[in-house]
Motif scaffolding. Structure first.
Motif, PDB file in Angstrom:
ATOM      1  N   LYS A  47       0.833  -1.202   0.000  1.00  0.00           N
ATOM      2  CA  LYS A  47       0.000   0.000   0.000  1.00  0.00           C
ATOM      3  C   LYS A  47       0.872   1.259   0.000  1.00  0.00           C
ATOM      4  N   GLU A  48       1.921   1.234   0.807  1.00  0.00           N
ATOM      5  CA  GLU A  48       2.842   2.373   0.897  1.00  0.00           C
ATOM      6  C   GLU A  48       3.557   2.618  -0.426  1.00  0.00           C
ATOM      7  N   VAL A  49       4.020   1.554  -1.079  1.00  0.00           N
ATOM      8  CA  VAL A  49       4.702   1.697  -2.363  1.00  0.00           C
ATOM      9  C   VAL A  49       3.745   2.256  -3.403  1.00  0.00           C
ATOM     10  N   ARG A  50       2.530   1.735  -3.440  1.00  0.00           N
ATOM     11  CA  ARG A  50       1.530   2.232  -4.389  1.00  0.00           C
ATOM     12  C   ARG A  50       1.243   3.706  -4.126  1.00  0.00           C
ATOM     13  N   SER A  51       1.166   4.071  -2.859  1.00  0.00           N
ATOM     14  CA  SER A  51       0.916   5.464  -2.492  1.00  0.00           C
ATOM     15  C   SER A  51       2.049   6.370  -2.972  1.00  0.00           C
ATOM     16  N   ARG A  52       3.285   5.902  -2.869  1.00  0.00           N
ATOM     17  CA  ARG A  52       4.432   6.680  -3.341  1.00  0.00           C
ATOM     18  C   ARG A  52       4.339   6.910  -4.854  1.00  0.00           C
ATOM     19  N   TRP A  53       4.027   5.849  -5.576  1.00  0.00           N
ATOM     20  CA  TRP A  53       3.899   5.960  -7.025  1.00  0.00           C
ATOM     21  C   TRP A  53       2.771   6.923  -7.377  1.00  0.00           C
ATOM     22  N   LYS A  54       1.656   6.794  -6.689  1.00  0.00           N
ATOM     23  CA  LYS A  54       0.507   7.655  -6.973  1.00  0.00           C
ATOM     24  C   LYS A  54       0.856   9.117  -6.692  1.00  0.00           C
ATOM     25  N   HIS A  55       1.559   9.357  -5.609  1.00  0.00           N
ATOM     26  CA  HIS A  55       1.979  10.716  -5.244  1.00  0.00           C
ATOM     27  C   HIS A  55       2.804  11.343  -6.369  1.00  0.00           C
ATOM     28  N   ILE A  56       3.755  10.595  -6.886  1.00  0.00           N
ATOM     29  CA  ILE A  56       4.608  11.119  -7.964  1.00  0.00           C
ATOM     30  C   ILE A  56       3.791  11.337  -9.230  1.00  0.00           C
ATOM     31  N   LEU A  57       2.942  10.386  -9.571  1.00  0.00           N
ATOM     32  CA  LEU A  57       2.106  10.550 -10.762  1.00  0.00           C
ATOM     33  C   LEU A  57       1.239  11.800 -10.661  1.00  0.00           C
ATOM     34  N   GLU A  58       0.668  12.030  -9.489  1.00  0.00           N
ATOM     35  CA  GLU A  58      -0.159  13.222  -9.297  1.00  0.00           C
ATOM     36  C   GLU A  58       0.673  14.495  -9.398  1.00  0.00           C
ATOM     37  N   ASP A  59       1.889  14.468  -8.862  1.00  0.00           N
ATOM     38  CA  ASP A  59       2.782  15.625  -8.971  1.00  0.00           C
ATOM     39  C   ASP A  59       3.183  15.902 -10.420  1.00  0.00           C
ATOM     40  N   LEU A  60       3.180  14.862 -11.245  1.00  0.00           N
ATOM     41  CA  LEU A  60       3.518  15.029 -12.654  1.00  0.00           C
ATOM     42  C   LEU A  60       2.310  15.466 -13.495  1.00  0.00           C
ATOM     43  N   GLY A  61       1.165  15.636 -12.837  1.00  0.00           N
ATOM     44  CA  GLY A  61      -0.018  16.110 -13.551  1.00  0.00           C
ATOM     45  C   GLY A  61      -1.015  15.033 -13.923  1.00  0.00           C
ATOM     46  N   PHE A  62      -0.816  13.822 -13.441  1.00  0.00           N
ATOM     47  CA  PHE A  62      -1.723  12.718 -13.748  1.00  0.00           C
ATOM     48  C   PHE A  62      -2.723  12.494 -12.611  1.00  0.00           C
ATOM     49  N   GLN A  63      -3.316  13.579 -12.105  1.00  0.00           N
ATOM     50  CA  GLN A  63      -4.241  13.454 -10.975  1.00  0.00           C
ATOM     51  C   GLN A  63      -5.402  12.515 -11.296  1.00  0.00           C
ATOM     52  N   LYS A  64      -6.014  12.682 -12.439  1.00  0.00           N
ATOM     53  CA  LYS A  64      -7.182  11.871 -12.798  1.00  0.00           C
ATOM     54  C   LYS A  64      -6.793  10.487 -13.305  1.00  0.00           C
TER      55      LYS A  64
END
Length: 178
Positions: free
Chosen positions: A73-90
């Protein structure tokens, strides 16, 4: 009475079985693959379920299963955080969604995806030190390559989760601003 032909008769049992065999972190998560790390977790669940719940072995396995799921869960959260920071929020959740039906978008990208994933593992802390690389993230990196965002993802991961010598912790105040 035709109870044997009722298609809904085992519905509750199916839900309970699905939840018990869930290999990732949330009930009915169909995003798991049948990779080696999934089989390890599945085997731990099977062994735990054969033990007496009051036994020390059951408690240890239950803790190990919980810890592995939390780490995932933590690893997935890290990946999601970076993706959102790169503009892939949706798109972050769909980019991270990997099922048994997922395919590599371009077989020529496989080598590059493996190289980037290995580089992420060696040069960042996006994965815990004890983490064995999961095949599911190979699919995610492949998607990032197709979107021409893999290099930016690596750069962001290097900033947000820089590699530290073992034992040295990073607190939130040391992380790069978003």
């Amino acid at each position: 009475l035709r109870s044997n032909n009722n298609p809904y008769a085992s519905f509750g049992a199916t839900l309970a079985r699905d939840e018990e065999q869930n290999l990732w972190s949330t009930p009915h998560d169909v995003t798991h693959t049948e990779a080696d790390d999934d089989r390890v977790l599945y085997n731990m669940i099977v062994v735990r379920n054969q033990l007496d719940k009051d036994s020390e072995e059951w408690q240890k396995l239950n803790y190990d299963i919980y810890t592995l799921r939390q780490t995932r869960k933590e690893v997935r959260s890290r990946w999601k955080h970076i993706l959102e920071d790169l503009g892939f929020q949706k798109e972050a959740d769909s980019l991270l969604s990997v099922t048994k039906l997922s395919i590599i978008s371009d077989s020529q990208n496989m080598g590059k995806a493996r190289d980037i994933l290995l580089k992420l593992s060696e040069e960042t802390n996006i994965f815990p030190t004890s983490w064995e690389l999961s095949e599911r993230y190979l699919f995610v990196v492949d998607r990032l390559i197709a979107l021409d965002a893999a290099d930016e993802f690596f750069k962001m991961a290097s900033v947000v989760y820089p590699k530290r010598p073992s034992g040295e912790r990073v607190d939130d105040s040391q992380k790069a601003p978003q």
